[in-house]
Design a protein around this motif. Structure first.
Motif, short mmCIF file in Angstrom:
data_model
loop_
_atom_site.label_atom_id
_atom_site.label_comp_id
_atom_site.label_asym_id
_atom_site.label_seq_id
_atom_site.Cartn_x
_atom_site.Cartn_y
_atom_site.Cartn_z
N GLU A 202 10.74 0.16 -7.36
CA GLU A 202 11.89 1.08 -7.50
C GLU A 202 11.93 2.05 -6.33
O GLU A 202 13.00 2.32 -5.78
CB GLU A 202 11.80 1.83 -8.83
N ALA A 203 10.76 2.55 -5.90
CA ALA A 203 10.73 3.46 -4.74
C ALA A 203 11.20 2.72 -3.48
O ALA A 203 11.92 3.29 -2.66
CB ALA A 203 9.32 4.01 -4.53
N GLY A 204 10.81 1.47 -3.34
CA GLY A 204 11.23 0.68 -2.19
C GLY A 204 12.74 0.50 -2.15
O GLY A 204 13.37 0.62 -1.10
N ARG A 205 13.33 0.23 -3.31
CA ARG A 205 14.79 0.08 -3.38
C ARG A 205 15.48 1.40 -3.01
O ARG A 205 16.48 1.39 -2.29
CB ARG A 205 15.22 -0.36 -4.77
N ARG A 206 14.95 2.51 -3.50
CA ARG A 206 15.56 3.82 -3.20
C ARG A 206 15.45 4.14 -1.71
O ARG A 206 16.41 4.62 -1.10
CB ARG A 206 14.91 4.92 -4.03
N VAL A 207 14.29 3.87 -1.12
CA VAL A 207 14.10 4.15 0.31
C VAL A 207 15.00 3.24 1.14
O VAL A 207 15.66 3.71 2.08
CB VAL A 207 12.61 3.98 0.71
N LEU A 208 15.07 1.96 0.80
CA LEU A 208 15.94 1.04 1.54
C LEU A 208 17.39 1.50 1.46
O LEU A 208 18.09 1.54 2.47
CB LEU A 208 15.81 -0.38 1.00
N ASP A 209 17.83 1.89 0.28
CA ASP A 209 19.21 2.36 0.11
C ASP A 209 19.45 3.63 0.93
O ASP A 209 20.46 3.76 1.61
CB ASP A 209 19.50 2.60 -1.37
N ALA B 42 0.83 -1.22 0.00
CA ALA B 42 0.00 0.00 0.00
C ALA B 42 0.86 1.26 0.00
O ALA B 42 0.49 2.27 -0.59
CB ALA B 42 -0.94 0.00 1.21
N ALA B 43 2.03 1.19 0.65
CA ALA B 43 2.94 2.34 0.69
C ALA B 43 3.70 2.50 -0.62
O ALA B 43 4.38 3.51 -0.83
CB ALA B 43 3.92 2.19 1.86
N GLY B 44 3.62 1.49 -1.51
CA GLY B 44 4.30 1.57 -2.80
C GLY B 44 5.74 1.09 -2.79
O GLY B 44 6.49 1.36 -3.72
N PHE B 45 6.13 0.33 -1.75
CA PHE B 45 7.52 -0.11 -1.63
C PHE B 45 7.75 -1.55 -2.08
O PHE B 45 8.88 -1.95 -2.32
CB PHE B 45 8.01 0.06 -0.20
N VAL B 46 6.69 -2.31 -2.14
CA VAL B 46 6.76 -3.71 -2.59
C VAL B 46 5.64 -3.91 -3.60
O VAL B 46 4.57 -3.30 -3.49
CB VAL B 46 6.61 -4.69 -1.39
N GLU B 47 5.90 -4.77 -4.58
CA GLU B 47 4.90 -5.07 -5.60
C GLU B 47 4.69 -6.57 -5.70
O GLU B 47 5.59 -7.35 -5.41
CB GLU B 47 5.37 -4.54 -6.97
N ARG B 48 3.50 -6.94 -6.13
CA ARG B 48 3.21 -8.33 -6.45
C ARG B 48 3.51 -8.53 -7.93
O ARG B 48 3.16 -7.69 -8.75
CB ARG B 48 1.75 -8.66 -6.18
N ALA B 49 4.13 -9.64 -8.25
CA ALA B 49 4.42 -9.97 -9.64
C ALA B 49 4.02 -11.42 -9.87
O ALA B 49 3.92 -12.21 -8.94
CB ALA B 49 5.91 -9.77 -9.93
N ALA B 50 3.79 -11.76 -11.14
CA ALA B 50 3.42 -13.12 -11.48
C ALA B 50 4.56 -14.08 -11.13
O ALA B 50 5.73 -13.76 -11.31
CB ALA B 50 3.10 -13.22 -12.96
#
Length: 170
Positions: free
Chosen positions: A107-114, A85-93
């Motif tokens: 991509e936002a999740g990776r940037r925030v984690l970094d 919901a925060a946009g940091f993780v996505e579901r993929a097939a």
């Protein structure tokens, strides 16, 4: 000797509690009144778990996140849904089973984690700026040893429940 060990144990317990609180605080918006949703440390922890797990296994699932974070599956599901919901993780097939989904950091999740990792490490460096290199290396070795011991011999949570129940009984 027993008094010394109790005093040392108390000091370590207090220090670890203070450090845990420091790392667990929400990452609040910078300006007062900023309507942006605060980034919760749990979101960053989920992104970190998903990022690490995707390097170790072919597909990251909620169950894998639960195991990695050492929480029950229902808690992991809630945390993962919040990070989504925060946009940091996505579901993929899934690449393995069309009925399943896999988790990937956005991509936002990776940037925030970094950014959080860089900030945290910079902060630690600033706290130890006046420490000798030997002190830093000794501390790193000892805290790693403590962390590894805690993984190898987890706390007895059933006993903790008993101690709490006894305390509540008076």
């Amino acid at each position: 000797m027993e008094v010394q060990q109790a005093t040392t144990g108390t000091a370590i317990d207090v220090a670890l509690f203070r450090l845990r609180r420091m790392w667990a605080r929400p990452l609040r918006p910078r300006k007062v009144g900023d309507p942006a949703r605060p980034i919760q440390m749990s979101n960053v922890m989920v992104v970190g778990a998903v990022s690490r797990l995707e390097r170790e296994c072919s597909e990251v699932t909620v169950g894998g996140v639960a195991e990695h974070m050492d929480v029950d599956p229902s808690t992991a599901s809630r945390l993962v849904n919040d990070a989504i919901a925060a946009g940091f993780v996505e579901r993929a097939a899934s690449n393995v089973d069309a009925r399943r989904v896999r988790l990937v950091p956005s991509e936002a999740g990776r940037r925030v984690l970094d950014a959080v990792t860089r900030h945290r490490r910079g902060y630690l460096d600033s706290l130890m700026a006046d420490w000798s290199q030997d002190d830093r290396e000794t501390f790193a070795r000892l805290i790693t040893r403590l962390a590894e011991a805690s993984v190898a011999s987890p706390a007895d949570l059933a006993r903790l429940d008993e101690v709490i129940a006894e305390a509540l009984e008076g």
